[in-house]
Write a protein that holds these residues in place. Structure first.
Motif, PDB file in Angstrom:
ATOM      1  N   GLU A 183      48.375  45.811  64.485  1.00 49.06           N
ATOM      2  CA  GLU A 183      47.763  46.969  65.131  1.00 49.06           C
ATOM      3  C   GLU A 183      48.647  48.207  64.957  1.00 49.06           C
ATOM      4  OE1 GLU A 183      44.732  46.989  66.633  1.00 49.06           O
ATOM      5  OE2 GLU A 183      44.532  44.925  65.890  1.00 49.06           O
ATOM      6  N   PRO A 184      48.073  49.415  65.036  1.00 51.99           N
ATOM      7  CA  PRO A 184      48.876  50.639  64.862  1.00 51.99           C
ATOM      8  C   PRO A 184      49.978  50.759  65.914  1.00 51.99           C
ATOM      9  CG  PRO A 184      46.528  51.125  64.731  1.00 51.99           C
ATOM     10  CD  PRO A 184      46.646  49.712  65.212  1.00 51.99           C
ATOM     11  N   VAL A 185      51.006  51.543  65.576  1.00 58.00           N
ATOM     12  CA  VAL A 185      52.056  51.818  66.544  1.00 58.00           C
ATOM     13  C   VAL A 185      51.473  52.611  67.715  1.00 58.00           C
ATOM     14  CG1 VAL A 185      53.927  51.805  64.866  1.00 58.00           C
ATOM     15  CG2 VAL A 185      52.730  53.940  65.356  1.00 58.00           C
ATOM     16  N   ILE A 186      52.163  52.556  68.850  1.00 52.26           N
ATOM     17  CA  ILE A 186      51.732  53.255  70.048  1.00 52.26           C
ATOM     18  C   ILE A 186      52.593  54.514  70.200  1.00 52.26           C
ATOM     19  CG2 ILE A 186      51.460  53.103  72.544  1.00 52.26           C
ATOM     20  CD1 ILE A 186      51.292  50.017  72.109  1.00 52.26           C
ATOM     21  N   ARG A 187      51.965  55.681  70.120  1.00 56.63           N
ATOM     22  CA  ARG A 187      52.688  56.953  70.257  1.00 56.63           C
ATOM     23  C   ARG A 187      52.916  57.270  71.732  1.00 56.63           C
ATOM     24  NH1 ARG A 187      52.209  60.749  65.834  1.00 56.63           N
ATOM     25  NH2 ARG A 187      51.232  59.763  64.011  1.00 56.63           N
ATOM     26  N   ALA A 188      54.091  57.817  72.020  1.00 59.44           N
ATOM     27  CA  ALA A 188      54.420  58.208  73.393  1.00 59.44           C
ATOM     28  C   ALA A 188      55.439  59.349  73.344  1.00 59.44           C
ATOM     29  CB  ALA A 188      54.961  57.016  74.166  1.00 59.44           C
ATOM     30  N   ARG A 189      55.872  59.795  74.506  1.00 58.18           N
ATOM     31  CA  ARG A 189      56.892  60.833  74.616  1.00 58.18           C
ATOM     32  C   ARG A 189      58.022  60.314  75.505  1.00 58.18           C
ATOM     33  NH1 ARG A 189      56.283  65.205  71.049  1.00 58.18           N
ATOM     34  NH2 ARG A 189      54.038  65.396  70.636  1.00 58.18           N
ATOM     35  N   ASP A 190      59.256  60.599  75.096  1.00 58.02           N
ATOM     36  CA  ASP A 190      60.376  60.211  75.946  1.00 58.02           C
ATOM     37  C   ASP A 190      60.552  61.261  77.051  1.00 58.02           C
ATOM     38  OD1 ASP A 190      61.766  62.408  74.970  1.00 58.02           O
ATOM     39  OD2 ASP A 190      63.128  61.257  73.716  1.00 58.02           O
ATOM     40  N   PRO A 191      61.465  61.049  78.006  1.00 55.83           N
ATOM     41  CA  PRO A 191      61.621  62.005  79.122  1.00 55.83           C
ATOM     42  C   PRO A 191      61.938  63.432  78.681  1.00 55.83           C
ATOM     43  CG  PRO A 191      62.671  59.929  79.664  1.00 55.83           C
ATOM     44  CD  PRO A 191      62.265  59.830  78.226  1.00 55.83           C
ATOM     45  N   GLU A 195      58.658  62.846  70.557  1.00 55.11           N
ATOM     46  CA  GLU A 195      57.702  61.805  70.200  1.00 55.11           C
ATOM     47  C   GLU A 195      58.439  60.508  69.864  1.00 55.11           C
ATOM     48  OE1 GLU A 195      53.564  61.582  67.754  1.00 55.11           O
ATOM     49  OE2 GLU A 195      55.278  62.386  66.642  1.00 55.11           O
ATOM     50  N   ILE A 196      57.953  59.392  70.400  1.00 54.30           N
ATOM     51  CA  ILE A 196      58.517  58.076  70.110  1.00 54.30           C
ATOM     52  C   ILE A 196      57.382  57.128  69.739  1.00 54.30           C
ATOM     53  CG2 ILE A 196      60.562  58.323  71.573  1.00 54.30           C
ATOM     54  CD1 ILE A 196      59.090  56.801  73.757  1.00 54.30           C
ATOM     55  N   PHE A 197      57.750  56.017  69.155  1.00 54.05           N
ATOM     56  CA  PHE A 197      56.764  55.043  68.692  1.00 54.05           C
ATOM     57  C   PHE A 197      57.160  53.646  69.153  1.00 54.05           C
ATOM     58  CE2 PHE A 197      56.825  58.557  65.725  1.00 54.05           C
ATOM     59  CZ  PHE A 197      55.480  58.817  65.480  1.00 54.05           C
ATOM     60  N   TRP A 198      56.210  52.956  69.764  1.00 58.30           N
ATOM     61  CA  TRP A 198      56.379  51.542  70.091  1.00 58.30           C
ATOM     62  C   TRP A 198      55.623  50.728  69.042  1.00 58.30           C
ATOM     63  CZ3 TRP A 198      59.569  49.691  73.772  1.00 58.30           C
ATOM     64  CH2 TRP A 198      59.965  50.557  74.800  1.00 58.30           C
ATOM     65  N   ILE A 199      56.265  49.652  68.553  1.00 52.55           N
ATOM     66  CA  ILE A 199      55.578  48.761  67.622  1.00 52.55           C
ATOM     67  C   ILE A 199      54.352  48.182  68.319  1.00 52.55           C
ATOM     68  CG2 ILE A 199      55.745  46.618  66.302  1.00 52.55           C
ATOM     69  CD1 ILE A 199      57.310  48.911  65.091  1.00 52.55           C
ATOM     70  N   GLY A 200      53.220  48.210  67.645  1.00 47.84           N
ATOM     71  CA  GLY A 200      51.973  47.729  68.232  1.00 47.84           C
ATOM     72  C   GLY A 200      51.854  46.216  68.227  1.00 47.84           C
ATOM     73  N   PRO A 201      50.776  45.696  68.806  1.00 50.06           N
ATOM     74  CA  PRO A 201      50.560  44.258  68.866  1.00 50.06           C
ATOM     75  C   PRO A 201      50.360  43.657  67.471  1.00 50.06           C
ATOM     76  CG  PRO A 201      49.108  45.434  70.383  1.00 50.06           C
ATOM     77  CD  PRO A 201      49.704  46.452  69.480  1.00 50.06           C
TER      78      PRO A 201
END
Length: 245
Positions: A183-191, A195-201
């Protein structure tokens, strides 16, 4: 029998404690595991810094490195004997199909295999450690089989359903299944707003037919898959030779 035990969930994980307790009744054991969770570390070695080995209150040794580091250090300098078997796990979650390429649990066992020592990796199918004592008891049963008929060394990947011991099905020889693309990476924001990326499922199962590890465990059976390390694509050797000529 002398057994070296490691894992990728860290030396405090319930899985390695249950496994060590189960095997201590049938063998002389030593536990050398990462100091923290190193899931997904695969076969990586730490070459950019020195490693330290410390002993915990429970007698386990822990290393500030990967699962492969742990087994490598144990076999090449820490232990003054050669273990009869390297055992890894019990992992918190399955290691089936393509997952074996990323698995630190499988990697720890693979390092023992590369040193010519028989090795077995154990994982529970579902996360959460439910029925971990049953899985440890089953792991001990498998270790006691010894597999003298197999060429030495052997490398086995075992996946155990999260079921009571009496409810576990047949222990079945299987091949690795396959997954669809991850699955695609999960985009997010740090504090700080970066932009940061979590490895997807992982991807859904693509080949889970009869004979695979996915199929066996779905039926409540214990999957045992013999692995090898040779990555040579032998079917392409002749074609490649003609292309190069």
């Amino acid at each position: 029998m002398r057994i070296l035990i490691s894992n990728d969930d860290g030396y405090l994980a319930p899985g390695i404690e249950a496994l060590a307790n189960a095997l201590a009744s049938v063998a002389e054991i030593v536990v050398v595991a990462p100091d923290s969770n190193r899931s997904g570390a695969s076969n990586s070695l730490s070459l950019d810094r020195p490693l330290s080995v410390q002993k915990a209150a429970n007698g386990f040794y822990f290393v500030n490195g990967t699962p492969t580091d742990c087994v490598h250090v144990a076999l090449t300098g820490m232990l003054d004997y050669r273990p009869d078997l390297v055992v890894s796990g019990i992992n918190n979650g399955q290691n089936m199909g393509d997952d074996t390429l990323y698995s630190g649990t499988v990697a720890a066992a693979t390092e023992g295999y590369l040193f010519g020592i028989p090795a077995i990796a154990f994982s529970q199918v579902a996360h959460g450690w439910e029925h971990i004592d049953a899985a440890a008891r089953l792991a001990r049963d498998i270790v006691l089989r010894r597999f003298d008929e197999l060429p030495t060394p052997y490398l086995l990947n075992v996946n155990i359903p999260n079921l009571p011991y009496e409810a576990l099905g047949t222990v079945r020889a299987t091949r690795l299944g396959k997954r669809h693309q991850a699955e695609p990476v999960i985009r997010a924001r740090d504090p700080r707003g970066r932009e940061i990326f979590w490895i997807g499922p992982p991807g859904a199962t693509r080949d889970a037919g009869e004979g695979t590890d996915f199929h066996a465990t779905a039926q409540g059976e214990v999957s045992v898959t013999p692995l090898q390390v040779d990555l040579t694509h032998r079917d392409q050797l002749a074609l490649l030779s003609r292309v190069l000529a």
